[in-house]
Write a protein that holds these residues in place. Structure first.
Motif, PDB file in Angstrom:
ATOM      1  N   PRO A 153       0.832  -1.209   0.000  1.00 22.79           N
ATOM      2  CA  PRO A 153       0.000   0.000   0.000  1.00 22.79           C
ATOM      3  C   PRO A 153       0.862   1.253   0.000  1.00 22.79           C
ATOM      4  N   PRO A 154       0.360   2.363  -0.552  1.00 23.81           N
ATOM      5  CA  PRO A 154       1.178   3.576  -0.682  1.00 23.81           C
ATOM      6  C   PRO A 154       1.770   4.079   0.628  1.00 23.81           C
ATOM      7  N   GLU A 155       1.036   3.936   1.743  1.00 23.72           N
ATOM      8  CA  GLU A 155       1.523   4.449   3.025  1.00 23.72           C
ATOM      9  C   GLU A 155       2.171   3.370   3.894  1.00 23.72           C
ATOM     10  N   ALA A 156       2.421   2.194   3.334  1.00 23.34           N
ATOM     11  CA  ALA A 156       3.063   1.128   4.111  1.00 23.34           C
ATOM     12  C   ALA A 156       4.431   1.606   4.580  1.00 23.34           C
ATOM     13  N   PRO A 157       4.748   1.451   5.860  1.00 21.07           N
ATOM     14  CA  PRO A 157       6.045   1.947   6.350  1.00 21.07           C
ATOM     15  C   PRO A 157       7.228   1.285   5.676  1.00 21.07           C
ATOM     16  N   GLU A 158       7.038   0.036   5.188  1.00 17.82           N
ATOM     17  CA  GLU A 158       8.132  -0.652   4.516  1.00 17.82           C
ATOM     18  C   GLU A 158       8.555   0.043   3.221  1.00 17.82           C
ATOM     19  N   ARG A 159       7.682   0.896   2.695  1.00 16.76           N
ATOM     20  CA  ARG A 159       8.006   1.656   1.492  1.00 16.76           C
ATOM     21  C   ARG A 159       8.825   2.905   1.803  1.00 16.76           C
ATOM     22  N   CYS A 160       8.990   3.197   3.085  1.00 16.13           N
ATOM     23  CA  CYS A 160       9.651   4.443   3.506  1.00 16.13           C
ATOM     24  C   CYS A 160       8.992   5.647   2.833  1.00 16.13           C
ATOM     25  N   PRO A 161       7.673   5.827   3.050  1.00 11.57           N
ATOM     26  CA  PRO A 161       6.941   6.861   2.311  1.00 11.57           C
ATOM     27  C   PRO A 161       7.389   8.281   2.628  1.00 11.57           C
ATOM     28  N   HIS A 162       8.045   8.494   3.762  1.00 15.90           N
ATOM     29  CA  HIS A 162       8.464   9.846   4.146  1.00 15.90           C
ATOM     30  C   HIS A 162       9.933  10.123   3.824  1.00 15.90           C
ATOM     31  N   GLY A 163      10.595   9.143   3.234  1.00 16.73           N
ATOM     32  CA  GLY A 163      11.985   9.335   2.871  1.00 16.73           C
ATOM     33  C   GLY A 163      12.874   8.217   3.376  1.00 16.73           C
ATOM     34  N   TYR A 164      14.090   8.212   2.883  1.00 14.72           N
ATOM     35  CA  TYR A 164      15.052   7.176   3.265  1.00 14.72           C
ATOM     36  C   TYR A 164      16.455   7.683   2.963  1.00 14.72           C
TER      37      TYR A 164
ATOM     38  N   GLU B 118      13.742   8.936  12.931  1.00 17.45           N
ATOM     39  CA  GLU B 118      12.991  10.068  13.459  1.00 17.45           C
ATOM     40  C   GLU B 118      11.500   9.982  13.135  1.00 17.45           C
ATOM     41  N   ASP B 119      11.152   9.280  12.057  1.00 15.60           N
ATOM     42  CA  ASP B 119       9.744   9.197  11.647  1.00 15.60           C
ATOM     43  C   ASP B 119       8.951   8.222  12.507  1.00 15.60           C
ATOM     44  N   GLY B 120       9.605   7.501  13.408  1.00 17.32           N
ATOM     45  CA  GLY B 120       8.913   6.563  14.269  1.00 17.32           C
ATOM     46  C   GLY B 120       8.712   7.069  15.685  1.00 17.32           C
ATOM     47  N   LEU B 121       9.044   8.339  15.944  1.00 18.23           N
ATOM     48  CA  LEU B 121       8.877   8.894  17.285  1.00 18.23           C
ATOM     49  C   LEU B 121       7.407   9.105  17.596  1.00 18.23           C
ATOM     50  N   GLU B 122       7.015   8.748  18.827  1.00 19.23           N
ATOM     51  CA  GLU B 122       5.599   8.769  19.186  1.00 19.23           C
ATOM     52  C   GLU B 122       5.041  10.179  19.309  1.00 19.23           C
ATOM     53  N   ASN B 123       5.832  11.122  19.773  1.00 21.88           N
ATOM     54  CA  ASN B 123       5.296  12.444  20.079  1.00 21.88           C
ATOM     55  C   ASN B 123       5.605  13.500  19.025  1.00 21.88           C
ATOM     56  N   ARG B 124       6.060  13.072  17.836  1.00 20.45           N
ATOM     57  CA  ARG B 124       6.250  14.012  16.730  1.00 20.45           C
ATOM     58  C   ARG B 124       5.772  13.348  15.450  1.00 20.45           C
ATOM     59  N   PRO B 125       5.052  14.073  14.606  1.00 14.84           N
ATOM     60  CA  PRO B 125       4.593  13.492  13.341  1.00 14.84           C
ATOM     61  C   PRO B 125       5.773  13.180  12.430  1.00 14.84           C
ATOM     62  N   PRO B 126       5.624  12.208  11.536  1.00 16.04           N
ATOM     63  CA  PRO B 126       6.719  11.878  10.614  1.00 16.04           C
ATOM     64  C   PRO B 126       7.005  13.025   9.656  1.00 16.04           C
ATOM     65  N   HIS B 127       8.179  12.980   9.072  1.00 16.88           N
ATOM     66  CA  HIS B 127       8.620  13.941   8.068  1.00 16.88           C
ATOM     67  C   HIS B 127       8.704  15.363   8.628  1.00 16.88           C
ATOM     68  N   THR B 128       9.055  15.493   9.895  1.00 18.93           N
ATOM     69  CA  THR B 128       9.228  16.823  10.482  1.00 18.93           C
ATOM     70  C   THR B 128      10.628  17.033  11.048  1.00 18.93           C
ATOM     71  N   LEU B 129      11.314  15.975  11.479  1.00 15.36           N
ATOM     72  CA  LEU B 129      12.595  16.109  12.151  1.00 15.36           C
ATOM     73  C   LEU B 129      13.720  15.447  11.367  1.00 15.36           C
TER      74      LEU B 129
ATOM     75  N   ALA C  13      13.146  17.709   2.360  1.00 11.73           N
ATOM     76  CA  ALA C  13      12.451  18.993   2.289  1.00 11.73           C
ATOM     77  C   ALA C  13      11.373  19.084   3.362  1.00 11.73           C
ATOM     78  N   GLY C  14      11.426  20.173   4.127  1.00 11.78           N
ATOM     79  CA  GLY C  14      10.448  20.392   5.188  1.00 11.78           C
ATOM     80  C   GLY C  14      10.865  19.884   6.542  1.00 11.78           C
ATOM     81  N   ARG C  15      11.935  19.136   6.608  1.00 16.75           N
ATOM     82  CA  ARG C  15      12.412  18.634   7.903  1.00 16.75           C
ATOM     83  C   ARG C  15      13.230  19.716   8.623  1.00 16.75           C
TER      84      ARG C  15
END
Length: 450
Positions: free
Chosen positions: A218-229, A322-333, A374-376
């Motif tokens: 699926p497009p948002e599957a974490p295994e695809r690294c949808p927020h970057g790699y 960084e995208d797996g942190l509980e208290n921050r949304p992914p693709h921010t840090l 971009a955006g991090r």
């Protein structure tokens, strides 16, 4: 409140752990009342310290089904405090050293003690006393890690050479660190090999292979690294040994460099997630659907895809922790320290693989690529490097490469990493990567100070 990413690094050790030369697994040892248990623990720490450092996981046992919790969990974990652990080391080690002790939650939220054993000793560590009735630990004995893995005294000239070489290297590293405090130098680049075509083709093939594996997810599957790699790739140039296919797994296991809980090119052995031969190379993908039961769940940072060729080529792709942190949304840090640690480990892997795969000198062409920037915001998310918000990247991807002699990697790691990663950090509103930060973080990494 600072985000404790270090705790996540330690938790990585509890994901499908397996004993190897730098990781020891022990059951619920009674370290307060059982003198045999104290000697058993001391012997493991002495061997790991002489091996160059490592980790001890307590409360686990290995079975045919993998590593599971051992029987006999105590009512509390007070018996595994820092004072208890280091009291044992003080009694048995000469010279004495200090271990960090952490109580870490597994994915099922069960807590286990994790002991971080340092390895930056300038002389071999010996046993200052024997165990109860002269058993387990011998007085004045020196212990090292051996394949098996086992903790035993060195019995061959090769084992003694390795131990003494490590101690001398630590003295050299300490001297180099002192020199770095006075001047800033650079390691001379190796001569560029003729034509990067093979290396570039290898990288493109590995990316195409990964994209084919994730195509049906699926497009948002974490295994695809949808927020970057990010990925690292390297090529070894030298007199490559001919390695029979059946011997490759053992060679690649010996080449793993573990300074953190989730090392690059980790070689799992559990059925269903182990690497496999394909198209003449060794491949491992931890994002397969069948692997979900092994880890409980997937995330991008633990869905590694790597390939290693006996022709001296290696590739590793991984998502952002960084995208797996509980208290921050992914693709921010974007953590200010993680690239230094991760690329440092990958370069040390290249050095070790070269030692196992190449006869004589070896040249390493090494490339690193980051995507999804971009955006991090650049930040110190582990609590040790506090930064002001505002260093935001506008460019989405960057690729850098270097060519160095394999033998220069260990002694000159800060001087190699600083120019390699400085352009990456500059994307975050011209952030100037301090050489002191690189040197200090690599020293922390090598000491196992997660």
């Amino acid at each position: 409140m600072p985000i404790q990413l270090s705790r996540q690094r330690l938790a990585d050790l509890l994901i499908d752990p397996r004993e190897d030369l730098d990781l020891e697994i022990k059951n619920w040892l009674d370290l307060r009342g059982d003198n045999d248990a104290k000697a058993t623990f001391a012997k493991a720490t002495l061997a790991l310290a002489n091996h160059g450092g490592g980790f001890i996981l307590l409360g686990l046992t290995e079975t045919d089904r993998g590593c599971v919790e051992a029987e006999g969990r105590p009512p509390t974990l007070d018996g595994y405090s820092q004072d208890v652990i280091n009291g044992i080391i003080q009694n048995y080690a000469d010279p004495a050293f200090h271990c960090a002790v952490h109580i870490v939650a597994r994915q099922d939220e069960q807590l286990f003690p994790v002991v971080v054993v340092p390895g930056d000793h300038r002389s071999p560590i010996r046993a200052r006393r024997a165990g109860p009735h002269g058993n387990i630990v011998e007085n004045n004995a020196i212990y090292v890690r051996k394949p098996g893995p086992r903790s035993e005294t060195p019995t061959s000239g090769q084992e003694w050479d390795a131990l003494l070489r490590r101690s001398l290297a630590n003295r050299r590293d300490e001297m180099l660190d002192q020199i770095r405090d006075l001047i800033s130098g650079a390691v001379p680049a190796a001569a560029q090999p003729a034509g990067p075509a093979r290396f570039d083709q290898w990288t493109e093939q590995c990316l195409a292979r990964w994209e084919a594996l994730i195509a049906d997810l699926p497009p948002e599957a974490p295994e695809r690294c949808p927020h970057g790699y990010y990925f690292v790739a390297y090529e070894l140039i030298g007199d490559l040994r001919t390695i029979p296919p059946g011997q490759l797994p053992e060679l690649l296991q010996r080449s793993v460099v573990r300074h953190t809980g989730w090392p690059p090119f980790w070689f799992p052995t559990r059925r269903g997630i182990e690497p496999y031969p394909i198209d003449g190379v060794v491949e491992c993908w931890l994002g397969r659907e069948a692997d979900a039961g092994a880890f409980g769940q997937h995330d991008a940072a633990h869905s590694d895809f790597w390939r290693i060729s006996p022709d001296g080529l290696a590739f590793l792709l991984r998502g952002y922790q960084e995208d797996g942190l509980e208290n921050r949304p992914p693709h921010t840090l974007f953590d200010v320290t993680l690239p230094i640690w991760r690329i440092g480990e990958a370069l040390l892997h290249a050095e070790r693989l070269a030692g196992n795969l190449v006869d004589g000198p070896a040249t390493v062409t090494f490339a690193v690529h980051y995507r999804g920037l971009a955006g991090r915001s650049l930040n110190g998310v582990n609590g040790r490097r506090l930064m002001f918000e505002g260093h935001v990247a506008r460019q989405d991807a960057i690729t850098e490469r270097t060519t160095i002699e394999a033998a220069s990697i260990g002694p000159n790691l800060p001087e190699i990493i600083h120019p390699l990663l400085a352009p990456l950090y500059a994307l975050f509103e011209f952030f100037d990567l301090p050489m002191a930060l690189v040197t200090e973080e690599l020293a922390q990494m090598r000491r196992g100070n997660l």
